[in-house]
Design a protein around this motif. Sequence first.
Motif, PDB file in Angstrom:
ATOM      1  N   GLU A 134       0.846  -1.201   0.000  1.00 39.81           N
ATOM      2  CA  GLU A 134       0.000   0.000   0.000  1.00 39.81           C
ATOM      3  C   GLU A 134       0.873   1.240   0.000  1.00 39.81           C
ATOM      4  OE1 GLU A 134      -2.569  -0.248   3.379  1.00 39.81           O
ATOM      5  OE2 GLU A 134      -3.873  -1.770   2.482  1.00 39.81           O
ATOM      6  N   THR A 135       1.864   1.255   0.890  1.00 40.33           N
ATOM      7  CA  THR A 135       2.839   2.348   0.950  1.00 40.33           C
ATOM      8  C   THR A 135       4.008   1.915   1.827  1.00 40.33           C
ATOM      9  OG1 THR A 135       3.238   4.685   1.506  1.00 40.33           O
ATOM     10  CG2 THR A 135       1.733   3.474   2.931  1.00 40.33           C
ATOM     11  N   VAL A 136       5.184   2.469   1.542  1.00 44.11           N
ATOM     12  CA  VAL A 136       6.340   2.259   2.425  1.00 44.11           C
ATOM     13  C   VAL A 136       6.739   3.571   3.098  1.00 44.11           C
ATOM     14  CG1 VAL A 136       7.180   0.359   0.990  1.00 44.11           C
ATOM     15  CG2 VAL A 136       8.052   2.686   0.597  1.00 44.11           C
ATOM     16  N   ASN A 137       5.948   4.602   2.891  1.00 42.96           N
ATOM     17  CA  ASN A 137       6.356   5.942   3.323  1.00 42.96           C
ATOM     18  C   ASN A 137       6.460   6.110   4.831  1.00 42.96           C
ATOM     19  OD1 ASN A 137       6.576   6.800   0.694  1.00 42.96           O
ATOM     20  ND2 ASN A 137       4.571   7.767   0.612  1.00 42.96           N
ATOM     21  N   PHE A 138       5.867   5.198   5.602  1.00 39.87           N
ATOM     22  CA  PHE A 138       5.895   5.349   7.062  1.00 39.87           C
ATOM     23  C   PHE A 138       6.928   4.438   7.724  1.00 39.87           C
ATOM     24  CE2 PHE A 138       1.459   6.226   5.694  1.00 39.87           C
ATOM     25  CZ  PHE A 138       1.494   7.601   5.896  1.00 39.87           C
ATOM     26  N   LEU A 139       7.696   3.713   6.907  1.00 37.76           N
ATOM     27  CA  LEU A 139       8.732   2.847   7.458  1.00 37.76           C
ATOM     28  C   LEU A 139       9.931   3.692   7.869  1.00 37.76           C
ATOM     29  CD1 LEU A 139       9.356  -0.227   7.860  1.00 37.76           C
ATOM     30  CD2 LEU A 139      10.591  -0.113   5.694  1.00 37.76           C
ATOM     31  N   ASN A 140      10.402   3.496   9.101  1.00 38.42           N
ATOM     32  CA  ASN A 140      11.575   4.237   9.572  1.00 38.42           C
ATOM     33  C   ASN A 140      12.327   3.412  10.625  1.00 38.42           C
ATOM     34  OD1 ASN A 140      10.279   4.659  12.154  1.00 38.42           O
ATOM     35  ND2 ASN A 140       9.121   6.336  11.228  1.00 38.42           N
ATOM     36  N   GLU A 141      13.307   4.034  11.284  1.00 37.85           N
ATOM     37  CA  GLU A 141      14.156   3.308  12.231  1.00 37.85           C
ATOM     38  C   GLU A 141      13.413   2.859  13.481  1.00 37.85           C
ATOM     39  OE1 GLU A 141      14.866   6.192  10.826  1.00 37.85           O
ATOM     40  OE2 GLU A 141      16.955   6.266  10.134  1.00 37.85           O
ATOM     41  N   THR A 142      12.225   3.413  13.738  1.00 40.19           N
ATOM     42  CA  THR A 142      11.515   3.093  14.985  1.00 40.19           C
ATOM     43  C   THR A 142      10.485   1.980  14.812  1.00 40.19           C
ATOM     44  OG1 THR A 142       9.745   4.730  14.631  1.00 40.19           O
ATOM     45  CG2 THR A 142      11.765   5.492  15.713  1.00 40.19           C
ATOM     46  N   ASN A 143      10.261   1.500  13.580  1.00 40.13           N
ATOM     47  CA  ASN A 143       9.302   0.414  13.383  1.00 40.13           C
ATOM     48  C   ASN A 143       9.947  -0.648  12.486  1.00 40.13           C
ATOM     49  OD1 ASN A 143       9.023   1.516  10.728  1.00 40.13           O
ATOM     50  ND2 ASN A 143       7.404   2.878  11.447  1.00 40.13           N
ATOM     51  N   ASP A 144       9.178  -1.568  11.959  1.00 43.21           N
ATOM     52  CA  ASP A 144       9.749  -2.603  11.102  1.00 43.21           C
ATOM     53  C   ASP A 144       8.745  -2.980  10.015  1.00 43.21           C
ATOM     54  OD1 ASP A 144       7.959  -4.698  12.101  1.00 43.21           O
ATOM     55  OD2 ASP A 144       9.181  -4.681  13.908  1.00 43.21           O
TER      56      ASP A 144
END
Length: 293
Positions: free
Chosen positions: A235-245
């Motif tokens: 759907e999107t990868v825009n919210f992936l960052n170092e604090t989640n997986d």
Amino acid sequence: MRKSQITLIDGGMGQELIHRSKIKPDGLWGARVMLDNYELVVDLHRDFIEAGAEAITINSYSITPQKLKRHNLEDMFGILQNSAIKAANEAIKSSETDKKIKLLGCLPPLVMSYKTSLGMEKEEAKDTYKRIIDLQEPFIDIFCCETVCSIEEANIVTEIVLKSDKKVWLSFCVKEEDGTMLRSGERLEDALKEFDNSKIAAFLINCAPPEAIHSSVKIMKSFSKPFGALPNGFETVNFLNETNDVSILKKRKDFNIDKFVEDILSFIKNNASIVGGCCEVSPEYINAVKNKI
């Protein structure tokens, strides 16, 4: 375009391994399954080959010293890289195909996917790429620089890998909202111009939505090099960052086999000669493409 002019490669290893293993994913999901369920990796590689893939990629996307260090597994770097190479070769040898299957070496983002900055000093990045290349080069046919999000990242990885004797594919990652732009905000056209006269053997776009890649293809087809497309089904990868997986990433409900095949055929019609998939593309998707081309 005749089938002989098209190279069909595999789909996404990581997400499919998560689906098959039922383990809770984390930032080291691709490497962890090498430790906990090695045969799953061999089986998935083999499934892609028997689905029609003519090239498979080593399952080493998450095996970098920087990613392993976050999980106190940095000393496993060489062991895991060699295990990933072994799994791919076992799958090729045990498959029932008569074709010569090419093995793609994997040069991934070193810290995490979709970042628009290196996350480290340039010299550390160059040294890391050299370590990966030295381990993989004796066993692979082509190096693929994957999910490259900026021109700086492309320059660093290619500076090292083009010293090898293998062919090199350079695969950029574009914005979900605009396939004419890298995730860094730089123009895809400028990135391709940077390498059009280099020894890069082919340009690719990977791990972006099909809709974005259609825009990318229009740009890639105006350059002289062979090119290809490996869409994902997120759907999107825009919210992936170092604090989640990766557990926050969801598959699109409309990312079905028929639509995937339609998109791939459109890329081929526009002169793409390397096609396959990225995350959420299973062997069934690759088999459906093979049956059409």
